[in-house]
Design a protein around this motif. Sequence first.
Motif, PDB file in Angstrom:
ATOM      1  N   ALA A  38      64.126 -14.364 -27.087  1.00 56.60           N
ATOM      2  CA  ALA A  38      65.130 -15.030 -27.857  1.00 56.60           C
ATOM      3  C   ALA A  38      66.499 -14.742 -27.454  1.00 56.60           C
ATOM      4  O   ALA A  38      67.273 -15.770 -27.809  1.00 56.60           O
ATOM      5  CB  ALA A  38      64.786 -14.656 -29.289  1.00 56.60           C
ATOM      6  N   ALA A  39      66.933 -13.589 -27.027  1.00 53.76           N
ATOM      7  CA  ALA A  39      68.250 -13.159 -27.004  1.00 53.76           C
ATOM      8  C   ALA A  39      68.790 -14.014 -25.560  1.00 53.76           C
ATOM      9  O   ALA A  39      70.170 -13.606 -25.302  1.00 53.76           O
ATOM     10  CB  ALA A  39      68.432 -11.734 -26.888  1.00 53.76           C
ATOM     11  N   GLY A  40      67.908 -14.463 -24.635  1.00 54.20           N
ATOM     12  CA  GLY A  40      68.063 -14.849 -23.385  1.00 54.20           C
ATOM     13  C   GLY A  40      68.044 -13.840 -22.211  1.00 54.20           C
ATOM     14  O   GLY A  40      68.542 -14.236 -21.330  1.00 54.20           O
ATOM     15  N   ALA A  41      67.225 -12.964 -22.434  1.00 57.05           N
ATOM     16  CA  ALA A  41      66.823 -11.941 -21.335  1.00 57.05           C
ATOM     17  C   ALA A  41      66.156 -12.630 -19.999  1.00 57.05           C
ATOM     18  O   ALA A  41      65.415 -13.416 -20.315  1.00 57.05           O
ATOM     19  CB  ALA A  41      66.059 -10.788 -21.791  1.00 57.05           C
ATOM     20  N   THR A  42      66.747 -12.333 -19.098  1.00 64.64           N
ATOM     21  CA  THR A  42      66.408 -12.897 -17.501  1.00 64.64           C
ATOM     22  C   THR A  42      65.145 -11.878 -17.029  1.00 64.64           C
ATOM     23  O   THR A  42      64.565 -12.020 -16.118  1.00 64.64           O
ATOM     24  CB  THR A  42      67.348 -13.155 -16.746  1.00 64.64           C
ATOM     25  N   GLY A  43      65.069 -10.692 -17.644  1.00 64.26           N
ATOM     26  CA  GLY A  43      64.059  -9.586 -17.542  1.00 64.26           C
ATOM     27  C   GLY A  43      64.197  -8.583 -18.147  1.00 64.26           C
ATOM     28  O   GLY A  43      65.053  -8.529 -19.420  1.00 64.26           O
ATOM     29  N   VAL A  44      63.618  -7.451 -17.945  1.00 67.19           N
ATOM     30  CA  VAL A  44      63.644  -6.270 -18.779  1.00 67.19           C
ATOM     31  C   VAL A  44      63.506  -4.729 -17.826  1.00 67.19           C
ATOM     32  O   VAL A  44      62.786  -5.035 -17.000  1.00 67.19           O
ATOM     33  CB  VAL A  44      62.858  -6.175 -19.972  1.00 67.19           C
ATOM     34  N   THR A  45      63.983  -3.708 -18.398  1.00 66.94           N
ATOM     35  CA  THR A  45      63.931  -2.677 -17.735  1.00 66.94           C
ATOM     36  C   THR A  45      63.227  -1.434 -18.861  1.00 66.94           C
ATOM     37  O   THR A  45      63.638  -1.354 -20.124  1.00 66.94           O
ATOM     38  CB  THR A  45      65.227  -1.880 -17.272  1.00 66.94           C
ATOM     39  N   VAL A  46      62.046  -0.793 -18.654  1.00 75.04           N
ATOM     40  CA  VAL A  46      61.530   0.004 -19.478  1.00 75.04           C
ATOM     41  C   VAL A  46      61.539   1.532 -18.800  1.00 75.04           C
ATOM     42  O   VAL A  46      61.709   1.565 -17.456  1.00 75.04           O
ATOM     43  CB  VAL A  46      60.310  -0.349 -19.698  1.00 75.04           C
ATOM     44  N   LEU A  47      61.370   2.609 -19.560  1.00 68.70           N
ATOM     45  CA  LEU A  47      61.224   3.872 -19.202  1.00 68.70           C
ATOM     46  C   LEU A  47      62.433   4.315 -18.522  1.00 68.70           C
ATOM     47  O   LEU A  47      62.189   5.135 -17.611  1.00 68.70           O
ATOM     48  CB  LEU A  47      60.268   4.256 -18.419  1.00 68.70           C
ATOM     49  N   GLU A  59      49.974   8.318 -19.162  1.00 69.20           N
ATOM     50  CA  GLU A  59      49.213   7.227 -19.758  1.00 69.20           C
ATOM     51  C   GLU A  59      49.963   6.477 -20.761  1.00 69.20           C
ATOM     52  O   GLU A  59      49.912   5.246 -20.778  1.00 69.20           O
ATOM     53  CB  GLU A  59      47.851   7.716 -20.513  1.00 69.20           C
ATOM     54  N   GLU A  60      50.679   7.040 -21.504  1.00 69.60           N
ATOM     55  CA  GLU A  60      51.723   6.215 -22.602  1.00 69.60           C
ATOM     56  C   GLU A  60      52.604   5.407 -21.716  1.00 69.60           C
ATOM     57  O   GLU A  60      52.957   4.443 -22.084  1.00 69.60           O
ATOM     58  CB  GLU A  60      52.343   7.242 -23.332  1.00 69.60           C
ATOM     59  N   SER A  61      53.182   6.018 -20.670  1.00 67.32           N
ATOM     60  CA  SER A  61      54.219   5.359 -19.701  1.00 67.32           C
ATOM     61  C   SER A  61      53.588   4.128 -19.162  1.00 67.32           C
ATOM     62  O   SER A  61      54.236   2.913 -19.197  1.00 67.32           O
ATOM     63  CB  SER A  61      54.708   6.056 -18.643  1.00 67.32           C
ATOM     64  N   LEU A  62      52.519   4.071 -18.620  1.00 69.79           N
ATOM     65  CA  LEU A  62      51.892   3.117 -17.908  1.00 69.79           C
ATOM     66  C   LEU A  62      51.228   2.041 -18.934  1.00 69.79           C
ATOM     67  O   LEU A  62      51.553   0.880 -18.761  1.00 69.79           O
ATOM     68  CB  LEU A  62      50.370   3.535 -17.230  1.00 69.79           C
ATOM     69  N   ASP A  63      50.931   2.414 -20.155  1.00 72.75           N
ATOM     70  CA  ASP A  63      50.568   1.693 -21.286  1.00 72.75           C
ATOM     71  C   ASP A  63      51.906   0.649 -21.777  1.00 72.75           C
ATOM     72  O   ASP A  63      51.681  -0.631 -21.963  1.00 72.75           O
ATOM     73  CB  ASP A  63      50.052   2.198 -22.388  1.00 72.75           C
TER      74      ASP A  63
END
Length: 309
Positions: A38-47, A59-63
């Motif tokens: 909703a904020a207009g993200a064009t992608g995301v970065t996790v971890l 296994e948590e990281s992969l999940d």
Amino acid sequence: MALDITASGLFPIAPTPFLADGRIDTASVGTLIDRYLAAGATGVTVLGIMGEAPKLEPEESLDIAARFIAGMAGLPVIVGVSAPGFAAMRALARAVMDKGAAGVMIAPVPSLRTDDQIVGYYRQAIEAIGGDIPFVIQDYPLTLSVQMTPKVIRQIVQDHASCMMLKHEDWPGLDKITALRGFQADGSMRPISILTGNGGLFLDFEMERGADGAMTGYAFPEMLADVVRLQKAGDRDAAHDLFDAHLPLLRYEQQQGVGLSTRKYVLMRRGFIASDAQRKPGGALNAPARAEVDYLLARLAKHDPRARV
């Protein structure tokens, strides 16, 4: 969607939401995804660093990565795979790519000091994960204590066709962006995407120096997306006016030691996550700090109604 050099806009750095007992709050993962879209993200970065990645089991990281990949409506998901050893880096990198990640982000280990050591580290890292995986260089000397010159970054880019992006988090670092775009202009470095971090603290001028967008976790991703959009449209004054209104809260969130606590508290107040809990070892804002942040939010709301919580 594989990451490539055209990546731009807003890639929020997602926090990892936890329940009070330390378990991952999977419901809040879904809420984060919805709010980022909703904020207009064009992608995301996790971890990433602010995602408390070292506190997670493999296994948590992969999940978590898999949940974001499934929920981001086909937009690119970059996964931080930095690790002390290459075996763990390779295992996570290959696993998330199998799940559909767009690419991975690699930060240098803090022990690197010389240019040759930095270049050699990335050579060994790419040998480990494979040259078929698109990757992002994370340049964050304030936290990682590794100083990458523009020439070193150019060398890494030229050595590895799979390098698609620089996450630029140097401070001061505006001249570094100018130098890298200069290398691109004179043909000595192939084009790459440059997204900037540091909580967004210098995004206003980073865009003017040639950045393609933001990759950071400030608790108002909408503001980051708006500043990027306004700067790309050439509406400089409007971009700076909006940025300036948020600067007191940006500054507060940038404090070493309480930055993540501040960010999670504001995200909780805004309904992005249910709890501001961190997995141990971790802290939380005390009562005076919460009152200060609430005051900053009230002041910000006079200029940006999205701060009314």
